[in-house]
Write a protein that holds these residues in place. Sequence first.
Motif, mmCIF file in Angstrom:
data_model
loop_
_atom_site.group_PDB
_atom_site.id
_atom_site.type_symbol
_atom_site.label_atom_id
_atom_site.label_comp_id
_atom_site.label_asym_id
_atom_site.label_seq_id
_atom_site.Cartn_x
_atom_site.Cartn_y
_atom_site.Cartn_z
ATOM 1 N N TRP A 90 -3.397 -12.235 -6.120
ATOM 2 C CA TRP A 90 -4.091 -12.718 -4.929
ATOM 3 C C TRP A 90 -3.249 -12.879 -3.674
ATOM 4 O O TRP A 90 -3.811 -12.936 -2.578
ATOM 5 C CB TRP A 90 -4.826 -14.026 -5.258
ATOM 6 C CG TRP A 90 -5.968 -13.745 -6.186
ATOM 7 C CD1 TRP A 90 -6.088 -14.145 -7.482
ATOM 8 C CD2 TRP A 90 -7.136 -12.975 -5.915
ATOM 9 N NE1 TRP A 90 -7.260 -13.668 -8.025
ATOM 10 C CE2 TRP A 90 -7.919 -12.943 -7.085
ATOM 11 C CE3 TRP A 90 -7.595 -12.289 -4.790
ATOM 12 C CZ2 TRP A 90 -9.131 -12.267 -7.168
ATOM 13 C CZ3 TRP A 90 -8.805 -11.608 -4.870
ATOM 14 C CH2 TRP A 90 -9.554 -11.599 -6.051
ATOM 15 N N PRO A 91 -1.908 -12.961 -3.739
ATOM 16 C CA PRO A 91 -1.163 -12.951 -2.474
ATOM 17 C C PRO A 91 -1.467 -11.726 -1.605
ATOM 18 O O PRO A 91 -1.294 -11.774 -0.388
ATOM 19 C CB PRO A 91 0.299 -12.957 -2.934
ATOM 20 C CG PRO A 91 0.270 -13.700 -4.228
ATOM 21 C CD PRO A 91 -1.015 -13.253 -4.885
ATOM 22 N N ALA A 92 -1.938 -10.640 -2.222
ATOM 23 C CA ALA A 92 -2.278 -9.440 -1.443
ATOM 24 C C ALA A 92 -3.436 -9.680 -0.488
ATOM 25 O O ALA A 92 -3.640 -8.894 0.447
ATOM 26 C CB ALA A 92 -2.609 -8.289 -2.392
ATOM 27 N N ALA A 93 -4.190 -10.747 -0.701
ATOM 28 C CA ALA A 93 -5.292 -11.039 0.216
ATOM 29 C C ALA A 93 -4.790 -11.296 1.631
ATOM 30 O O ALA A 93 -5.495 -11.008 2.604
ATOM 31 C CB ALA A 93 -6.076 -12.259 -0.285
ATOM 32 N N LEU A 94 -3.571 -11.831 1.762
ATOM 33 C CA LEU A 94 -3.038 -12.141 3.088
ATOM 34 C C LEU A 94 -2.729 -10.886 3.903
ATOM 35 O O LEU A 94 -3.192 -10.773 5.046
ATOM 36 C CB LEU A 94 -1.796 -13.026 2.954
ATOM 37 C CG LEU A 94 -1.153 -13.464 4.270
ATOM 38 C CD1 LEU A 94 -2.155 -14.186 5.156
ATOM 39 C CD2 LEU A 94 0.063 -14.349 3.992
ATOM 40 N N PRO A 95 -1.962 -9.911 3.400
ATOM 41 C CA PRO A 95 -1.722 -8.715 4.206
ATOM 42 C C PRO A 95 -2.986 -7.901 4.484
ATOM 43 O O PRO A 95 -3.122 -7.317 5.572
ATOM 44 C CB PRO A 95 -0.713 -7.907 3.372
ATOM 45 C CG PRO A 95 -0.773 -8.471 2.005
ATOM 46 C CD PRO A 95 -1.149 -9.904 2.166
ATOM 47 N N GLY A 129 -9.830 -0.166 3.432
ATOM 48 C CA GLY A 129 -9.285 0.850 2.542
ATOM 49 C C GLY A 129 -7.860 1.227 2.908
ATOM 50 O O GLY A 129 -6.994 1.385 2.031
ATOM 51 N N GLY A 130 -7.596 1.356 4.198
ATOM 52 C CA GLY A 130 -6.238 1.672 4.628
ATOM 53 C C GLY A 130 -5.268 0.561 4.310
ATOM 54 O O GLY A 130 -4.144 0.809 3.840
ATOM 55 N N CYS A 131 -5.678 -0.691 4.544
ATOM 56 C CA CYS A 131 -4.798 -1.824 4.252
ATOM 57 C C CYS A 131 -4.599 -2.000 2.752
ATOM 58 O O CYS A 131 -3.526 -2.427 2.310
ATOM 59 C CB CYS A 131 -5.369 -3.100 4.871
ATOM 60 S SG CYS A 131 -5.225 -3.149 6.670
ATOM 61 N N LEU A 132 -5.614 -1.692 1.963
ATOM 62 C CA LEU A 132 -5.467 -1.718 0.501
ATOM 63 C C LEU A 132 -4.341 -0.771 0.081
ATOM 64 O O LEU A 132 -3.424 -1.166 -0.650
ATOM 65 C CB LEU A 132 -6.782 -1.305 -0.151
ATOM 66 C CG LEU A 132 -6.921 -1.332 -1.684
ATOM 67 C CD1 LEU A 132 -8.395 -1.240 -2.057
ATOM 68 C CD2 LEU A 132 -6.173 -0.200 -2.364
ATOM 69 N N THR A 133 -4.421 0.464 0.546
ATOM 70 C CA THR A 133 -3.413 1.460 0.168
ATOM 71 C C THR A 133 -2.035 1.076 0.669
ATOM 72 O O THR A 133 -1.042 1.151 -0.069
ATOM 73 C CB THR A 133 -3.812 2.835 0.718
ATOM 74 O OG1 THR A 133 -5.085 3.205 0.203
ATOM 75 C CG2 THR A 133 -2.791 3.889 0.331
ATOM 76 N N THR A 233 3.245 -7.695 3.750
ATOM 77 C CA THR A 233 3.538 -7.467 2.328
ATOM 78 C C THR A 233 5.026 -7.562 2.047
ATOM 79 O O THR A 233 5.453 -8.200 1.069
ATOM 80 C CB THR A 233 3.015 -6.080 1.894
ATOM 81 O OG1 THR A 233 1.611 -6.005 2.116
ATOM 82 C CG2 THR A 233 3.310 -5.831 0.422
ATOM 83 N N VAL A 234 5.828 -6.928 2.883
ATOM 84 C CA VAL A 234 7.278 -6.970 2.693
ATOM 85 C C VAL A 234 7.787 -8.411 2.784
ATOM 86 O O VAL A 234 8.651 -8.840 2.009
ATOM 87 C CB VAL A 234 7.982 -6.076 3.735
ATOM 88 C CG1 VAL A 234 9.497 -6.253 3.654
ATOM 89 C CG2 VAL A 234 7.617 -4.616 3.508
ATOM 90 N N GLU A 235 7.247 -9.162 3.716
ATOM 91 C CA GLU A 235 7.647 -10.559 3.862
ATOM 92 C C GLU A 235 7.306 -11.359 2.601
ATOM 93 O O GLU A 235 8.112 -12.175 2.124
ATOM 94 C CB GLU A 235 6.954 -11.169 5.076
ATOM 95 C CG GLU A 235 7.400 -12.568 5.422
ATOM 96 C CD GLU A 235 8.828 -12.642 5.919
ATOM 97 O OE1 GLU A 235 9.492 -13.670 5.674
ATOM 98 O OE2 GLU A 235 9.301 -11.657 6.544
ATOM 99 N N LEU A 236 6.121 -11.129 2.056
ATOM 100 C CA LEU A 236 5.720 -11.836 0.845
ATOM 101 C C LEU A 236 6.626 -11.487 -0.335
ATOM 102 O O LEU A 236 7.026 -12.354 -1.116
ATOM 103 C CB LEU A 236 4.265 -11.514 0.502
ATOM 104 C CG LEU A 236 3.200 -12.120 1.407
ATOM 105 C CD1 LEU A 236 1.815 -11.587 1.020
ATOM 106 C CD2 LEU A 236 3.215 -13.638 1.325
ATOM 107 N N VAL A 237 6.933 -10.207 -0.472
ATOM 108 C CA VAL A 237 7.806 -9.789 -1.565
ATOM 109 C C VAL A 237 9.195 -10.400 -1.396
ATOM 110 O O VAL A 237 9.794 -10.893 -2.355
ATOM 111 C CB VAL A 237 7.892 -8.249 -1.624
ATOM 112 C CG1 VAL A 237 8.948 -7.809 -2.646
ATOM 113 C CG2 VAL A 237 6.542 -7.645 -1.999
ATOM 114 N N ALA A 238 9.720 -10.384 -0.174
ATOM 115 C CA ALA A 238 11.048 -10.935 0.075
ATOM 116 C C ALA A 238 11.106 -12.432 -0.216
ATOM 117 O O ALA A 238 12.144 -12.966 -0.600
ATOM 118 C CB ALA A 238 11.455 -10.670 1.529
ATOM 119 N N ARG A 239 9.976 -13.103 -0.056
ATOM 120 C CA ARG A 239 9.927 -14.537 -0.322
ATOM 121 C C ARG A 239 9.582 -14.846 -1.777
ATOM 122 O O ARG A 239 9.422 -16.012 -2.152
ATOM 123 C CB ARG A 239 8.908 -15.210 0.606
ATOM 124 C CG ARG A 239 9.337 -15.211 2.067
ATOM 125 C CD ARG A 239 8.288 -15.824 2.971
ATOM 126 N NE ARG A 239 8.725 -15.805 4.355
ATOM 127 C CZ ARG A 239 9.450 -16.744 4.943
ATOM 128 N NH1 ARG A 239 9.816 -17.815 4.248
ATOM 129 N NH2 ARG A 239 9.787 -16.659 6.208
#
Length: 246
Positions: A90-95, A129-133, A233-239
């Motif tokens: 669910w963190p993917a909901a933010l980006p 769809g673009g943001c999903l990919t 997304t990159v910010e979330l992964v880095a954190r």
Amino acid sequence: MGSLLKVTPALAVVVGLLVAAGATVAWAGRLGHARAILGACLRAALQLGAVSLVIAWVVGVPAGVGAFLLVMYGVASFTAGRRISRTHPWPAALPVAAGTFPVLALLFGSGVAPAQGVVIIPIAGILLGGCLTATALAGRRAVDELRVRKGEVEAALALGFLDRDAALEVCRPAAAQALVPALDQTRTVGLVTLPGAFVGMLLGGAEPLEAGIVQLVVLVALLAAEAVAVLVTVELVARGSFRAER
């Protein structure tokens, strides 16, 4: 203006052959996605059939448009997140939201696009769809890069980098490659590809110049939305939002 495809028994046969061909090639070539191809095609047929039945009602009811957008957003977020972390998606909901909704607000709030359900839903679908990919690709590449290059992250930490900064130094270049498909689509539009918005407007009787302007707006909006989605997304992964789930 006639239909692009004639709905005949031959159409069903051709579609079936294409599905079988894709699955067979994946199986014979040991690509590992034969069942996924069959399942995806079946889901697409069922989902498009269901949407075709309800879309005429949805576009005329503001509450229906809002509900439809929420469903689209939820599915996009969950699907993107599952590509990154199967247990904590669910963190993917933010980006996905950060890329999609500000762009929608700009397009419709400025009056560039009319705030009608028949316009809102397809544009929102394109952006989601673009943001999903973009989110899925950026997240997977960032997480994989951090796992493979764990030693470099530890070396950066030893040099005094903060956890976030060390992770960004390693994963950001790889994750940024998630923007390449959108960049290529924008660069080659009209020369290699004729996207759906352009073709759809032409088939609907619009002038070629008008269709081209609409397609340009869609492509630019999509590129902006995906850039935001990749950044978040990159910010979330880095954190560490996704790394612990891999």
